[in-house]
Motif scaffolding. Structure first.
Motif, mmCIF file in Angstrom:
data_model
loop_
_atom_site.group_PDB
_atom_site.id
_atom_site.type_symbol
_atom_site.label_atom_id
_atom_site.label_comp_id
_atom_site.label_asym_id
_atom_site.label_seq_id
_atom_site.Cartn_x
_atom_site.Cartn_y
_atom_site.Cartn_z
ATOM 1 N N LEU A 149 0.834 -1.209 0.000
ATOM 2 C CA LEU A 149 0.000 0.000 0.000
ATOM 3 C C LEU A 149 0.864 1.252 0.000
ATOM 4 C CD1 LEU A 149 -2.550 -0.766 2.855
ATOM 5 C CD2 LEU A 149 -3.007 -0.720 0.395
ATOM 6 N N ALA A 150 0.238 2.382 -0.312
ATOM 7 C CA ALA A 150 0.972 3.646 -0.298
ATOM 8 C C ALA A 150 1.624 3.886 1.065
ATOM 9 C CB ALA A 150 0.038 4.790 -0.664
ATOM 10 N N GLU A 151 0.865 3.682 2.133
ATOM 11 C CA GLU A 151 1.408 3.867 3.486
ATOM 12 C C GLU A 151 1.191 2.574 4.247
ATOM 13 O OE1 GLU A 151 2.602 6.723 4.932
ATOM 14 O OE2 GLU A 151 2.370 7.903 3.088
ATOM 15 N N ALA A 152 2.221 2.123 4.941
ATOM 16 C CA ALA A 152 2.043 0.899 5.737
ATOM 17 C C ALA A 152 1.764 1.289 7.183
ATOM 18 C CB ALA A 152 3.289 0.049 5.658
ATOM 19 N N PRO A 153 1.038 0.465 7.927
ATOM 20 C CA PRO A 153 0.788 0.791 9.330
ATOM 21 C C PRO A 153 2.089 0.704 10.129
ATOM 22 C CG PRO A 153 0.030 -1.425 8.826
ATOM 23 C CD PRO A 153 0.468 -0.819 7.535
ATOM 24 N N PRO A 154 2.140 1.375 11.280
ATOM 25 C CA PRO A 154 3.368 1.315 12.076
ATOM 26 C C PRO A 154 3.633 -0.104 12.581
ATOM 27 C CG PRO A 154 1.608 2.462 13.253
ATOM 28 C CD PRO A 154 1.109 2.195 11.877
ATOM 29 N N SER A 155 4.901 -0.401 12.751
ATOM 30 C CA SER A 155 5.272 -1.740 13.220
ATOM 31 C C SER A 155 6.195 -1.614 14.419
ATOM 32 C CB SER A 155 5.993 -2.465 12.085
ATOM 33 O OG SER A 155 6.779 -3.509 12.596
ATOM 34 N N ARG A 156 6.084 -2.533 15.365
ATOM 35 C CA ARG A 156 6.996 -2.498 16.504
ATOM 36 C C ARG A 156 8.377 -3.017 16.140
ATOM 37 N NH1 ARG A 156 5.239 -5.954 19.944
ATOM 38 N NH2 ARG A 156 3.079 -6.225 19.308
ATOM 39 N N ASN A 157 8.472 -3.774 15.028
ATOM 40 C CA ASN A 157 9.795 -4.248 14.611
ATOM 41 C C ASN A 157 10.558 -3.130 13.897
ATOM 42 O OD1 ASN A 157 8.090 -6.798 14.815
ATOM 43 N ND2 ASN A 157 10.171 -7.585 14.602
ATOM 44 N N LEU A 158 11.868 -3.077 14.167
ATOM 45 C CA LEU A 158 12.661 -2.004 13.581
ATOM 46 C C LEU A 158 12.730 -2.097 12.066
ATOM 47 C CD1 LEU A 158 15.715 -1.564 15.944
ATOM 48 C CD2 LEU A 158 13.897 0.057 15.383
ATOM 49 N N ILE A 159 12.818 -3.324 11.550
ATOM 50 C CA ILE A 159 12.896 -3.454 10.093
ATOM 51 C C ILE A 159 11.799 -4.391 9.593
ATOM 52 C CG2 ILE A 159 15.372 -2.977 10.012
ATOM 53 C CD1 ILE A 159 15.865 -5.934 9.593
ATOM 54 N N LYS A 160 11.542 -4.296 8.274
ATOM 55 C CA LYS A 160 10.478 -5.115 7.669
ATOM 56 C C LYS A 160 11.047 -6.372 7.032
ATOM 57 C CE LYS A 160 6.574 -2.876 8.127
ATOM 58 N NZ LYS A 160 6.448 -1.572 7.490
ATOM 59 N N ALA A 161 12.224 -6.255 6.433
ATOM 60 C CA ALA A 161 12.755 -7.411 5.715
ATOM 61 C C ALA A 161 14.229 -7.207 5.371
ATOM 62 C CB ALA A 161 11.961 -7.649 4.435
ATOM 63 N N ILE A 162 14.847 -8.328 4.996
ATOM 64 C CA ILE A 162 16.255 -8.309 4.602
ATOM 65 C C ILE A 162 16.341 -8.890 3.193
ATOM 66 C CG2 ILE A 162 18.572 -9.177 5.169
ATOM 67 C CD1 ILE A 162 17.361 -9.867 8.003
ATOM 68 N N ALA A 163 16.995 -8.161 2.292
ATOM 69 C CA ALA A 163 17.188 -8.699 0.932
ATOM 70 C C ALA A 163 18.686 -8.813 0.673
ATOM 71 C CB ALA A 163 16.546 -7.764 -0.094
ATOM 72 N N PHE A 164 19.040 -9.605 -0.304
ATOM 73 C CA PHE A 164 20.459 -9.709 -0.653
ATOM 74 C C PHE A 164 20.608 -10.045 -2.128
ATOM 75 C CE2 PHE A 164 20.483 -14.276 -1.030
ATOM 76 C CZ PHE A 164 19.410 -14.654 -0.230
ATOM 77 N N LYS A 165 21.752 -9.719 -2.646
ATOM 78 C CA LYS A 165 22.054 -9.971 -4.055
ATOM 79 C C LYS A 165 23.462 -10.543 -4.134
ATOM 80 C CE LYS A 165 20.416 -6.831 -7.540
ATOM 81 N NZ LYS A 165 20.537 -5.484 -8.080
ATOM 82 N N ARG A 166 23.569 -11.736 -4.685
ATOM 83 C CA ARG A 166 24.892 -12.374 -4.779
ATOM 84 C C ARG A 166 25.588 -11.966 -6.077
ATOM 85 N NH1 ARG A 166 21.627 -16.872 -3.549
ATOM 86 N NH2 ARG A 166 22.024 -17.837 -1.540
ATOM 87 N N GLY A 167 26.879 -12.321 -6.170
ATOM 88 C CA GLY A 167 27.601 -12.174 -7.436
ATOM 89 C C GLY A 167 27.753 -10.733 -7.883
ATOM 90 N N VAL A 168 28.056 -9.886 -6.918
ATOM 91 C CA VAL A 168 28.174 -8.463 -7.229
ATOM 92 C C VAL A 168 29.655 -8.105 -7.378
ATOM 93 C CG1 VAL A 168 27.904 -6.191 -6.147
ATOM 94 C CG2 VAL A 168 26.025 -7.853 -6.096
ATOM 95 N N THR A 169 29.955 -7.193 -8.283
ATOM 96 C CA THR A 169 31.325 -6.727 -8.464
ATOM 97 C C THR A 169 31.426 -5.280 -7.993
ATOM 98 O OG1 THR A 169 31.716 -8.211 -10.298
ATOM 99 C CG2 THR A 169 33.079 -6.245 -10.228
ATOM 100 N N VAL A 170 32.503 -4.995 -7.262
ATOM 101 C CA VAL A 170 32.729 -3.620 -6.792
ATOM 102 C C VAL A 170 33.835 -2.998 -7.645
ATOM 103 C CG1 VAL A 170 33.483 -2.180 -4.850
ATOM 104 C CG2 VAL A 170 32.098 -4.230 -4.422
ATOM 105 N N VAL A 171 33.595 -1.799 -8.135
ATOM 106 C CA VAL A 171 34.628 -1.075 -8.878
ATOM 107 C C VAL A 171 35.038 0.139 -8.046
ATOM 108 C CG1 VAL A 171 35.120 0.283 -10.952
ATOM 109 C CG2 VAL A 171 33.768 -1.803 -11.129
ATOM 110 N N ASN A 172 36.348 0.294 -7.836
ATOM 111 C CA ASN A 172 36.851 1.446 -7.074
ATOM 112 C C ASN A 172 37.636 2.370 -7.992
ATOM 113 O OD1 ASN A 172 36.168 0.177 -4.442
ATOM 114 N ND2 ASN A 172 37.743 -1.281 -5.080
ATOM 115 N N VAL A 173 37.390 3.652 -7.850
ATOM 116 C CA VAL A 173 38.174 4.641 -8.599
ATOM 117 C C VAL A 173 38.859 5.547 -7.572
ATOM 118 C CG1 VAL A 173 38.129 6.491 -10.318
ATOM 119 C CG2 VAL A 173 36.435 4.652 -10.434
ATOM 120 N N ASN A 174 40.176 5.601 -7.628
ATOM 121 C CA ASN A 174 40.934 6.443 -6.695
ATOM 122 C C ASN A 174 41.564 7.599 -7.445
ATOM 123 O OD1 ASN A 174 40.868 4.732 -4.218
ATOM 124 N ND2 ASN A 174 41.733 3.292 -5.697
#
Ligand code: ADP
Ligand code: ASP
Ligand code: MG
Length: 464
Positions: free
Chosen positions: A304-329
C-alpha cells in the motif's frame, strides 16, 4: 477489474494450471485480466536454444526444442483431454497444431541464427517470446474448456516499448491507450482476457521483452492503464517474506508493507517482485497483493501507499549475490566538479547500472550487477583515476520505515554481524534502507544472523 499475474511455477504443469483455473473462477466477478509467465524454466531453455544455435551446436538446439515441444504438448493433452467440456477434443487438436506451428517457427529462427552465426538482442527476444506465447495459448484454451469465457490476447498488440531489445522500456502513453482499446471491450463483454507477461513490441511491431522477471511489471502496467482495483501477483510463496525462504526457512510473512519498502526490497534482490512493478501502481495508488498459488487460502501480502506502524525495527532483509565492486581512486580530482559525472558518463555509455555508491575523500566505490562490459568500463575509467575491481561480493539490504526515526539501528545491526568483514556501507537516500557489501561466501550466514537478531519476535499486526 483486477489484474492477476501467474508466475512460472504457478503454470509449471497441468496440475498447476488447473489450480490457476480454479483461482480465476473464484475471482470471476471481479473481471480479471490474467497475465501469465512462461512455464517454469522455459525462458532459460529458450535462451539456451539461442546460444547453442549461435554456437552452431545444432544437435543440442534440436534436442532442447524437442524436449520443450513434448512438455507443452503433454501439458496441453493432460489439461484438455481431461476437461469434460463437449468441445475439449477439438480444442486439443487445434492447440496441438498451434504448438507444433510455434515450434516450427522457433526452429526456423534458430536455424537462421546458426546460418548467420550472429545472435542479436532482437533475435534473442524473438526466441524467448515463445515461452509466454505457448503458456498463454494452453492456459486460455484450458479456461475455455473449463467453461470460463476467456479470450487470448497478444500482448504485442498493446504493450508498446522502445527498441532496447532484452530490456525494452514501455512507452507508457501508447501502451495505456492500446491497452484500453484492446482489453476493455473484452472485459465489457464479460470475458476474461488472457495475455502474456514479459513480451511487448515496438511501434513497428517488432517483438521485444522487458527484462527477466518482467511479467510482474507487465501486470502492473496493465493494471495502471485500466485503473484496476488491485494487481495480484500469484507466485510460489505465501507473500513477501522477511527474507528469501530458501536461505532463511523460518522467514515470516509480511502482512502489509509500503510501496517504498517493497520497491527497495525488490531492487536489492528480493526476486518475488520485479523492481519496476510498483512504479505504475504507485502512480495510480493501486494496491498490489502477493498470493501463493499453492496455498490460495493464505492472506498474502498487501502493498500500500502507506504501511501501518510496526513495533519491529525493520520489515525485511534482501540480498544480491555475485556483485562486483569497482573502485576509482584519485587524489587530485575527487573534489573537482564534474568528477562524479565523468564516472557516471562511463557507466551510461556502457549501459551498466550502478546499485550502491560510496565516496571518500580520495575514492569512489560502486557495485555493478552486470560485468558484461567490465573490461571496457575499467579502460574508460582509468582516464579519470586509478581503477580496480573486486568480484565475489554480495549486497545485503535491510529495509523498514522505522529506520528513518530510530537511533541506534546501525549499531545494533553491525554488532549482530561483528564477526564478518563489511565493505561499503550506505544509508539509502530514501532513508528506509541500510545497505552494505560483504563477501559472497559470507552472505547466507550474515543474513541468517541478522534475521535472528531482528525477527526473533515479531509484531503480529504486521507479520505472521
Ligand atoms: P514467479 O515465477 O512466480 O515470478 P519468482 O521465482 O520470480 O516467482 O519469485 C518467487 C521467489 O522469490 C520465491 O520462491 C522466493 O524464493 C524468492 N524470494 C526472494 N526473496 C523473497 C522474499 N523476501 N519474500 C518472498 N520470496 C522471496
Ligand atoms: N519468463 C520470464 C522470465 O523467466 C518473465 C517472468 O517470468 O516474469 O524471466
Ligand atoms: Mg518473478
Amino acid at each position: 477489474m483486477i489484474v492477476m499475474k501467474f508466475g512460472g511455477t504457478s503454470v509449471q504443469d497441468a496440475t498447476a494450471i488447473n489450480q490457476v483455473a480454479e483461482i480465476v473462477k473464484s475471482k470471476i466477478k471481479l473481471s480479471p485480466v490474467v497475465v501469465v509467465s512462461a512455464m517454469s524454466k522455459v525462458t532459460d531453455a529458450l535462451l539456451r536454444i539461442a546460444q547453442t544455435a549461435h554456437d552452431r551446436d545444432y544437435e543440442e538446439t534440436k534436442r532442447i526444442i524437442r524436449e520443450l515441444c513434448e512438455r507443452h504438448v503433454q501439458t496441453a493433452r493432460e489439461l484438455l483431454a481431461q476437461a469434460n467440456a463437449p468441445n475439449a477434443p477439438t480444442k486439443l487438436q487445434e492447440v496441438e497444431q498451434e504448438i507444433h506451428q510455434y515450434f516450427a517457427d522457433l526452429d526456423n529462427l534458430a536455424r537462421s541464427v546458426a546460418t548467420l552465426g550472429e545472435l542479436t538482442p532482437r533475435s534473442k527476444d524473438a526466441i524467448v517470446s515463445f515461452g509466454e506465447r505457448l503458456s498463454s495459448l494452453i492456459i486460455a484454451a484450458t479456461f475455455q474448456a473449463q467453461g470460463i469465457n476467456a479470450e487470448l490476447v497478444d500482448a504485442r498488440d498493446f504493450l508498446i516499448t522502445d527498441n532496447h531489445f532484452t530490456c525494452a522500456a514501455p512507452r507508457m502513453d501508447a501502451t495505456e491507450a492500446r491497452t484500453r482499446t484492446t482489453l476493455l471491450p473484452i472485459l465489457n463483454a464479460g470475458r476474461v482476457a488472457v495475455a502474456q507477461g514479459f513480451i511487448g513490441a515496438t511501434l513497428e511491431g517488432v517483438t521485444t521483452t522487458i527484462g527477466r522477471g518482467g511479467s510482474d511489471y507487465s501486470a502492473a502496467i496493465i493494471g495502471a492503464a485500466l485503473n484496476a482495483t488491485a494487481i495480484e501477483i500469484w507466485t510460489d510463496v505465501d507473500g513477501l517474506l522477511t527474507c528469501d525462504p530458501r536461505v532463511v526457512p523460518e522467514a515470516r510473512r509480511i502482512r502489509v508493507i509500503s510501496f517504498a519498502e517493497a520497491a527497495e526490497l525488490s531492487f536489492f534482490g528480493a526476486k518475488v517482485l520485479h523492481p519496476s512493478t510498483v512504479l505504475p501502481a504507485v502512480e495510480k495508488k493501486i494496491p498490489v497483493q502477493i498470493f501463493n498459488t499453492k496455498n490460495p487460502a493464505s492472506e498474502g501480502t498487501l502493498i500500500l501507499a502507506e504501511a501501518p506502524p510496526s513495533r519491529n525495527l525493520i520489515k525485511a532483509i534482501a540480498f544480491k549475490r555475485g556483485v562486483t565492486v569497482v573502485n576509482v581512486n584519485s587524489t587530485r580530482m575527487l573534489l573537482a566538479h564534474g568528477f562524479l559525472r565523468g564516472i557516471f558518463d562511463v557507466f551510461a555509455k556502457h549501459q551498466t547500472s550502478v546499485d550502491v555508491v560510496t565516496t571518500s575523500e580520495v575514492s569512489v566505490s560502486m557495485t555493478l550487477d552486470s560485468t558484461d562490459r567490465l573490461a571496457a568500463i575499467k579502460r574508460d575509467l582509468s582516464a579519470i583515476g586509478e581503477v580496480n575491481s573486486e568480484n565475489e561480493k554480495a549486497i545485503v539490504c535491510v529495509v523498514g520505515d522505522n529506520l528513518k526515526f530510530t537511533p541506534g539501528v546501525a549499531a545494533r545491526l553491525f554488532q549482530a554481524i561483528s564477526n564478518f568483514n563489511i565493505h561499503m556501507i550506505s544509508q539509502g537516500a530514501s532513508e528506509i534502507n541500510l545497505t552494505f557489501v560483504v563477501e559472497n561466501r559470507d552472505v547466507e550466514k550474515v543474513v541468517r544472523q541478522l534475521h535472528q537478531e531482528f525477527f526473533a519476535e515479531v509484531d503480529s499486526t504486521v507479520f505472521e
